[in-house]
Enzyme design. Structure first.
Site, PDB file in Angstrom:
ATOM      1  N   PRO A  43      52.480 -21.876  58.925  1.00 54.69           N
ATOM      2  CA  PRO A  43      53.204 -22.337  57.680  1.00 54.69           C
ATOM      3  C   PRO A  43      52.349 -23.093  56.759  1.00 54.69           C
ATOM      4  CG  PRO A  43      53.476 -23.801  59.669  1.00 54.69           C
ATOM      5  CD  PRO A  43      52.725 -22.808  60.048  1.00 54.69           C
ATOM      6  N   MET A  44      52.241 -22.681  55.530  1.00 59.63           N
ATOM      7  CA  MET A  44      51.550 -23.398  54.442  1.00 59.63           C
ATOM      8  C   MET A  44      52.536 -23.300  53.283  1.00 59.63           C
ATOM      9  SD  MET A  44      47.871 -21.323  54.760  1.00 59.63           S
ATOM     10  CE  MET A  44      48.487 -19.685  55.138  1.00 59.63           C
ATOM     11  N   CYS A 141      52.556 -32.282  59.480  1.00 63.33           N
ATOM     12  CA  CYS A 141      52.194 -32.295  58.089  1.00 63.33           C
ATOM     13  C   CYS A 141      52.113 -33.790  57.591  1.00 63.33           C
ATOM     14  CB  CYS A 141      53.153 -31.694  56.970  1.00 63.33           C
ATOM     15  SG  CYS A 141      52.726 -31.704  55.178  1.00 63.33           S
ATOM     16  N   LYS A 180      55.641 -27.913  65.675  1.00 62.63           N
ATOM     17  CA  LYS A 180      54.359 -27.773  65.486  1.00 62.63           C
ATOM     18  C   LYS A 180      53.777 -29.312  65.145  1.00 62.63           C
ATOM     19  CE  LYS A 180      50.788 -25.880  62.129  1.00 62.63           C
ATOM     20  NZ  LYS A 180      50.239 -27.304  61.580  1.00 62.63           N
ATOM     21  N   HIS A 208      47.914 -28.474  66.176  1.00 60.19           N
ATOM     22  CA  HIS A 208      46.778 -28.642  65.138  1.00 60.19           C
ATOM     23  C   HIS A 208      46.185 -29.440  65.769  1.00 60.19           C
ATOM     24  CE1 HIS A 208      45.305 -28.584  60.765  1.00 60.19           C
ATOM     25  NE2 HIS A 208      44.683 -29.488  61.639  1.00 60.19           N
ATOM     26  N   ARG A 268      44.187 -21.289  56.467  1.00 61.10           N
ATOM     27  CA  ARG A 268      43.302 -21.225  55.522  1.00 61.10           C
ATOM     28  C   ARG A 268      42.509 -19.874  55.489  1.00 61.10           C
ATOM     29  NH1 ARG A 268      41.763 -25.874  52.728  1.00 61.10           N
ATOM     30  NH2 ARG A 268      42.999 -27.972  53.454  1.00 61.10           N
TER      31      ARG A 268
END
Length: 529
Positions: A43-44, A141, A180, A208, A268
């Site tokens: 997800p970005m 995030c 996440k 992450h 990325r």
């Protein structure tokens, strides 16, 4: 697709012993999305919109996550089936399309939300669950727009709330639920948290491998991800290796092995060139950009979002001549001009216009009036060729209202965001009328609403071949400058300034079929959106 490592086999063996068949924690139910041995688009924000998700799937991604969408915004959305684009849109009250999806990704798209409230999260999940493959909660995030509301990485400091949100979702929706996270300051804290998360019944957890305070330039902690993978039986998705570990498709498996994870999620590396998912090798960035633009045009992606994603792909070429032209582009058409794709743009425009016309001329539509709340609706369309010159249904409705000594009909018109079409509701007496079909202009939408009213009331509408009712001929009308109806200020010789302004706005709107019509005023002086 990956081969099982010894660590993966060990986890499966552990699951078989401690979680008997049928347990929620072993594997996905039949037909539901599985997170084991998968490649995923992470997800970005501003990147994970429909064009990028579809492109990633084309290149070999197994799962695609949408960008984080905030629950407060999503819970206000209405689900709309966009027949022209063949998509499902979730549209906010301000007509912004917050989330757009299509059948091509239905079984592979994961809806990620930002939330800090279990019940609001559940409401959003239930809104979208039939159009997505799984629901994910963002707990990683570190940006302020997410953490300031207690969402994203801020949740890591509140395990009780994490447990409440995830448990509520698992019990309340039919699709798999995942989350996440980022790693915590110590290995012990991280492992303790993921064990607690596993007990909620989630289907997978993405990790992450950086802490909340760390950024991409900091090394990813593969040892933390590995410890998590060893501590739980559900699939663990490794994330955070794009900058230092994953330069090509071959590196993906190396990252997975280093992290001891079930699957890998790329952000990325995929944003720079989504063809990194391709097992046969990446294509050039220029090829990927062209493929991306085609999806952006096909699904009417917002031009600024299209431009943003293309700039990420250009990277160090963003200051080139092409990059500067891209920066100056304001529409998807402008972007196609920059990339020499005008032929494709025009082809798609023509196809979509034909699709609109087919939908609008469907002869199988039931034209019986239906009550929708307090509005009488009917699927009718205003066809100008069916009426004599200088005659319209609005004229007939106005004259009928005068004859019956009713207030002048009042029209309220709205514009649909996804295709800029118009729909009008007319109030006559104490009732309201509306066509269920959307028109290309505000003027036509009002005429269609008038037709619904006249047909429901059993009043002639002025069509060619219709018996003359004498309604319009009762009053001599001026036909100055092509005006179809007598201006209101001529009916009242001394209107006040406000009424004169409203009348002038109405007259101007009558001759303008563009998007500005939706922001004009109606006869009651109300501003319409």
């Amino acid at each position: 697709m990956f081969f099982l490592t010894w660590m993966e086999q060990r986890r499966l063996f552990h699951a078989a012993i401690f979680f008997p068949p049928g347990s929620q924690n072993t594997m996905s139910k039949a037909g539901l999305l599985c997170f084991r041995n998968k490649l995923a688009l992470a997800p970005m924000v501003r990147v994970g919109t429909l064009p990028m998700r579809l492109l990633a799937l084309d290149y070999g991604a197994d799962i695609v996550y949408c960008e984080e969408l905030i629950d407060l915004k999503m819970v206000q959305c209405q689900r709309v089936e966009n027949e022209v684009l063949e998509t499902v849109d979730f549209v906010a009250p301000d007509d912004r399309v917050m989330f757009r999806t299509c059948s091509k990704e239905k079984d592979k798209v994961v809806f990620q939300m930002g939330t800090a409230d279990p019940q609001r999260a559940l409401a959003v999940a239930q809104l979208v669950e039939n159009d997505v493959a799984a629901i994910d909660v963002n707990m990683g995030c570190p940006k302020e727009y997410s953490t300031k509301g207690g969402m994203g990485a801020a949740l890591l400091a509140d395990p009780d709330k994490i447990e409440s949100i995830l448990s509520t979702l698992v019990k309340g929706v039919s699709k798999p639920v995942t989350c996440k996270i980022r790693i915590l300051p110590t290995l012990e804290e991280t492992v303790s948290l993921v064990k607690r998360i596993e007990k909620t019944g989630v289907s997978a957890i993405a990790v992450h491998g950086r802490m909340k305070i760390e950024r991409p330039q900091h090394p990813v902690h593969c040892d933390y991800i590995q410890a998590v993978a060893e501590a739980v039986s559900i699939p663990v998705i490794a994330n955070g290796g794009s900058l230092e570990l994953v330069k090509s498709h071959e590196d993906i498996e190396k990252f997975r092995e280093a992290a001891g994870a079930s699957s890998v999620m790329l952000a990325r590396a995929a944003m720079w060139n989504p063809s990194i998912f391709c097992s046969k090798g990446a294509v050039s960035v220029d090829q990927a950009m062209e493929a991306y633009i085609k999806y952006a045009v096909r699904y009417d992606n917002h031009a600024f979002n299209t431009k943003y994603c293309l700039c990420q792909m250009l990277r160090d070429r963003v200051e080139s001549a092409m990059g500067k032209q891209l920066h100056a582009a304001q529409t998807n058409q402008d972007i196609c001009q920059v990339f020499g794709m005008m032929e494709y743009y025009q082809k798609v425009e023509e196809e979509q216009q034909k699709r609109k016309e087919r939908l609008q001329s469907n002869p199988n539509i039931d034209t019986s009036p239906v009550l929708d709340g307090d509005v009488v609706t009917m699927p009718v369309r205003f066809e100008r060729r069916e009426y004599p010159p200088q005659i319209t249904p609005k004229m007939y409705l106005l004259e009928w209202s005068r004859r019956e000594k009713l207030e002048q009909p009042a029209y309220e018109t709205v514009q649909r965001a996804q295709d800029r079409a118009f729909q009008s509701t007319v109030a006559v007496g104490e009732k309201k009328y509306r066509s269920t079909l959307w028109e290309k202009s505000k003027k036509f939408a009002e005429q269609a609403a008038a037709i619904v009213s006249l047909r429901t009331l059993g009043v002639p509408e002025g069509r060619i071949g219709e018996e003359n009712s004498g309604l319009v001929n009762k009053r001599k009308r001026e036909e100055k400058n092509g005006e179809l109806e007598k201006p209101d200020d001529q009916l009242n010789p001394e209107p006040d300034r406000r009424k004169r302004h409203i009348t002038e706005s109405l007259q101007k709107a009558e001759g303008r079929p563009d998007g500005d019509d939706a922001r004009r005023s109606n006869a009651n002086g109300q501003t319409l959106s």
